[in-house]
Design an enzyme around this catalytic site. Structure first.
Site, PDB file in Angstrom:
ATOM      1  N   ASN A  86       8.037  -7.457  -6.299  1.00  0.00           N
ATOM      2  CA  ASN A  86       7.996  -6.748  -7.585  1.00  0.00           C
ATOM      3  C   ASN A  86       9.266  -6.733  -8.371  1.00  0.00           C
ATOM      4  O   ASN A  86      10.019  -6.092  -7.912  1.00  0.00           O
ATOM      5  CB  ASN A  86       7.076  -5.434  -7.428  1.00  0.00           C
ATOM      6  CG  ASN A  86       7.020  -4.915  -8.821  1.00  0.00           C
ATOM      7  OD1 ASN A  86       7.268  -5.245 -10.100  1.00  0.00           O
ATOM      8  ND2 ASN A  86       6.015  -3.796  -8.928  1.00  0.00           N
ATOM      9  N   CYS A 124       7.506  -2.074 -15.988  1.00  0.00           N
ATOM     10  CA  CYS A 124       6.971  -3.371 -15.489  1.00  0.00           C
ATOM     11  C   CYS A 124       6.029  -4.186 -16.567  1.00  0.00           C
ATOM     12  O   CYS A 124       5.983  -5.310 -16.588  1.00  0.00           O
ATOM     13  CB  CYS A 124       5.935  -3.082 -14.194  1.00  0.00           C
ATOM     14  SG  CYS A 124       7.000  -2.386 -12.977  1.00  0.00           S
ATOM     15  N   HIS A 130       1.429  -9.298 -13.996  1.00  0.00           N
ATOM     16  CA  HIS A 130       2.550  -8.660 -13.417  1.00  0.00           C
ATOM     17  C   HIS A 130       2.577  -8.590 -12.019  1.00  0.00           C
ATOM     18  O   HIS A 130       1.318  -8.638 -11.417  1.00  0.00           O
ATOM     19  CB  HIS A 130       2.543  -7.365 -13.930  1.00  0.00           C
ATOM     20  CG  HIS A 130       3.544  -6.420 -13.084  1.00  0.00           C
ATOM     21  ND1 HIS A 130       5.013  -6.878 -12.860  1.00  0.00           N
ATOM     22  CD2 HIS A 130       3.390  -5.251 -12.539  1.00  0.00           C
ATOM     23  CE1 HIS A 130       5.629  -5.785 -12.121  1.00  0.00           C
ATOM     24  NE2 HIS A 130       4.701  -5.141 -11.908  1.00  0.00           N
TER      25      HIS A 130
HETATM   26  N1  ACO Z   1       5.255   0.582   6.263  1.00  0.00           N
HETATM   27  C1  ACO Z   1       4.273   1.121   7.250  1.00  0.00           C
HETATM   28  N2  ACO Z   1       3.604   2.374   6.837  1.00  0.00           N
HETATM   29  C2  ACO Z   1       3.828   2.645   5.584  1.00  0.00           C
HETATM   30  C3  ACO Z   1       4.501   2.165   4.548  1.00  0.00           C
HETATM   31  C4  ACO Z   1       5.398   0.987   5.155  1.00  0.00           C
HETATM   32  N3  ACO Z   1       6.089   0.452   4.036  1.00  0.00           N
HETATM   33  N4  ACO Z   1       4.444   2.743   3.372  1.00  0.00           N
HETATM   34  C5  ACO Z   1       3.602   3.724   3.567  1.00  0.00           C
HETATM   35  N5  ACO Z   1       2.959   3.653   4.791  1.00  0.00           N
HETATM   36  C6  ACO Z   1       1.891   4.378   5.592  1.00  0.00           C
HETATM   37  C7  ACO Z   1       1.817   5.805   4.838  1.00  0.00           C
HETATM   38  O1  ACO Z   1       2.896   6.708   5.234  1.00  0.00           O
HETATM   39  C8  ACO Z   1       0.345   6.055   5.308  1.00  0.00           C
HETATM   40  O2  ACO Z   1       0.608   6.657   6.643  1.00  0.00           O
HETATM   41  P1  ACO Z   1      -0.570   7.854   7.110  1.00  0.00           P
HETATM   42  O3  ACO Z   1      -1.775   7.403   6.922  1.00  0.00           O
HETATM   43  O4  ACO Z   1      -0.076   8.085   8.647  1.00  0.00           O
HETATM   44  O5  ACO Z   1      -0.302   8.863   6.104  1.00  0.00           O
HETATM   45  C9  ACO Z   1      -0.323   4.858   5.327  1.00  0.00           C
HETATM   46  O6  ACO Z   1       0.674   3.811   5.390  1.00  0.00           O
HETATM   47  C10 ACO Z   1      -1.143   4.550   4.307  1.00  0.00           C
HETATM   48  O7  ACO Z   1      -0.494   5.151   2.976  1.00  0.00           O
HETATM   49  P2  ACO Z   1      -1.014   4.732   1.679  1.00  0.00           P
HETATM   50  O8  ACO Z   1      -0.190   4.954   0.715  1.00  0.00           O
HETATM   51  O9  ACO Z   1      -2.378   5.422   1.669  1.00  0.00           O
HETATM   52  O10 ACO Z   1      -1.270   3.045   1.763  1.00  0.00           O
HETATM   53  P3  ACO Z   1      -1.881   2.056   0.583  1.00  0.00           P
HETATM   54  O11 ACO Z   1      -3.088   1.353   1.425  1.00  0.00           O
HETATM   55  O12 ACO Z   1      -2.535   2.925  -0.740  1.00  0.00           O
HETATM   56  O13 ACO Z   1      -0.947   0.991   0.221  1.00  0.00           O
HETATM   57  C11 ACO Z   1       0.330   0.570  -1.490  1.00  0.00           C
HETATM   58  C12 ACO Z   1       0.272   1.304  -0.306  1.00  0.00           C
HETATM   59  C13 ACO Z   1       0.838  -0.875  -0.937  1.00  0.00           C
HETATM   60  C14 ACO Z   1       1.945   1.179  -2.389  1.00  0.00           C
HETATM   61  C15 ACO Z   1      -0.838   0.658  -2.593  1.00  0.00           C
HETATM   62  O14 ACO Z   1      -0.876   1.931  -3.080  1.00  0.00           O
HETATM   63  C16 ACO Z   1      -0.427  -0.174  -3.669  1.00  0.00           C
HETATM   64  O15 ACO Z   1      -0.599  -1.465  -3.589  1.00  0.00           O
HETATM   65  N6  ACO Z   1      -0.490   0.456  -4.771  1.00  0.00           N
HETATM   66  C17 ACO Z   1      -0.140  -0.106  -5.912  1.00  0.00           C
HETATM   67  C18 ACO Z   1       1.099   0.233  -6.499  1.00  0.00           C
HETATM   68  C19 ACO Z   1       2.200  -0.801  -6.627  1.00  0.00           C
HETATM   69  O16 ACO Z   1       1.658  -2.097  -6.422  1.00  0.00           O
HETATM   70  N7  ACO Z   1       3.303  -0.557  -7.246  1.00  0.00           N
HETATM   71  C20 ACO Z   1       4.253  -1.179  -7.609  1.00  0.00           C
HETATM   72  C21 ACO Z   1       4.892  -0.598  -8.668  1.00  0.00           C
HETATM   73  S1  ACO Z   1       3.882  -0.181  -9.874  1.00  0.00           S
HETATM   74  C22 ACO Z   1       3.578  -1.604 -10.738  1.00  0.00           C
HETATM   75  O17 ACO Z   1       4.556  -2.424 -10.593  1.00  0.00           O
HETATM   76  C23 ACO Z   1       2.513  -1.642 -11.628  1.00  0.00           C
END
Ligand code: ACO
Length: 324
Positions: free
Chosen positions: A281, A118, A251
């Site tokens: 993304n 990215c 990004h």
């Molecule tokens: N729909 C519904 N529930 C979901 C989904 C979904 N698509 N995905 C995960 N969950 C659930 C998980 O299973 C978890 O359930 P549980 O509590 O029963 O175990 C719950 O949601 C919370 O999961 P987390 O991973 O803790 O959720 P978080 O609040 O951290 O959000 C996310 C996840 C959006 C990926 C966040 O961590 C984030 O934004 N991270 C940054 C990563 C990113 O943007 N990556 C993109 C690529 S990297 C880059 O480009 C730099």
């Protein structure tokens, strides 16, 4: 020493738009639960563009390149450097840049790919700028392009809802007028485990896991801290104050990361370009697509000071500060 100036931009998104509701309905057919509410609240993403099966990165890249060349008023034959940033190349080799070169009808320009996931576009832009400053190129095409849907595990709701496909491009030309004023690239390979697609093709077989895997919370934290430090560093080196930046084009991974970053840098929301809601993304394509959208809707104007930032797998990150 000439500056490298951005003289045109272009973007291309595959025509198929998939809303969160449509994606949720599709995943539900495989007993995978997600919802528009979850995706929107956690990421700000409302829809993504997905390439049809068989569509490859060089096709999206070539279309974005044609639009950037038309915007710049440059013929493909004038290019002496073509760099494509991608993690989803058409082939092991030749590079996607060579495939784009052939489709554009250019012969003779140096052409190669850059792989920094990215952060790929800011890495490629910095590379092209260095060529121009060193007078090893005069007219460069820099593209970020991905068919990221091809490396997603569509049974993993934690990742497959986050990404989309697309391509963005800029044309750079050697200029006496200020263009790119500063750039800073960084990586920390010891963080590989938080974001990777650790597969390979060897001896005729796929080895390892060819799908993207991610520790979302670790990525979130590292993205915000590394981008904030990078923004401060590049501005300091260029002798520019953060408050003098007209536009932050970060990004486009997640609107929460972008909002955190904007607040950390003290930049008001109306100076931050956001397209992640519409594009999701698109990895290396996200920054040039966002820049192109903001140039075309009239927000980014000639003379504006723009800070572009990438962050992603590797772990990699970087910033480019440009006078438009
Ligand atoms: N729909 C519904 N529930 C979901 C989904 C979904 N698509 N995905 C995960 N969950 C659930 C998980 O299973 C978890 O359930 P549980 O509590 O029963 O175990 C719950 O949601 C919370 O999961 P987390 O991973 O803790 O959720 P978080 O609040 O951290 O959000 C996310 C996840 C959006 C990926 C966040 O961590 C984030 O934004 N991270 C940054 C990563 C990113 O943007 N990556 C993109 C690529 S990297 C880059 O480009 C730099």
């Amino acid at each position: 020493m000439p500056y490298a100036k951005i003289i045109g931009s272009g973007g291309y998104l595959p025509p198929r738009v998939v809303s969160n509701d449509e994606l949720a309905a599709d995943l539900a057919t495989r007993q995978i639960v997600t919802s528009d509410t979850w995706i929107t609240e956690r990421t700000g993403i409302r829809q993504r563009h997905l390439a049809d099966p068989g569509v490859v990165t060089s096709q999206l890249a070539t279309e974005a390149a044609r639009r950037a060349l038309a915007d710049a008023g440059v013929d493909a034959s004038e290019l002496d450097l073509i760099i494509v940033a991608t993690s989803t190349p058409d082939f092991i080799f030749p590079s996607t840049a060579c495939l784009v070169q052939a489709q554009l009808g250019n012969k003779g320009a140096a052409a190669f790919d850059v792989q920094a996931v990215c952060s790929g576009f800011v890495y490629a832009l910095t590379t092209a700028e260095a060529f121009i400053r060193a007078e090893r190129a005069t007219t460069a095409l820099v593209i970020g392009a991905e068919v990221f849907s091809s490396i997603l595990d569509w049974n993993d709701r934690g990742t497959c809802v986050l990404f989309g496909d697309g391509a963005g491009a800029v044309v750079l030309r050697a200029s006496e007028e200020p263009g790119i004023l500063g750039a800073r690239l960084n990586a920390d390979g010891s963080q590989m485990k938080i974001l990777y697609a650790a597969g390979n093709v060897a001896h005729g077989e796929v080895t390892g896991d060819p799908f993207l895997r991610m520790d979302g919370q670790a990525v979130f934290k590292l993205a915000v801290t590394s981008l904030a430090a990078s923004a401060q560093g590049v501005c300091e080196s260029a002798g520019i104050r953060l408050e003098d930046i007209d536009w932050l084009v970060p990004h486009q991974a997640n609107v929460r990361i972008i909002n955190f970053l904007g607040r950390k840098l003290g930049l008001p929301e109306d100076k931050v370009v956001i397209t992640v809601d519409r594009h999701a993304n698109t990895s290396a394509a996200s920054v040039p697509l966002a820049l192109d959208a903001a140039r075309r809707d009239g927000r980014v104007k000639p003379g504006d000071l723009v800070l572009m930032q990438g962050v992603g797998g590797g772990f990699t990150w970087g910033s480019v500060l440009a006078r438009m």
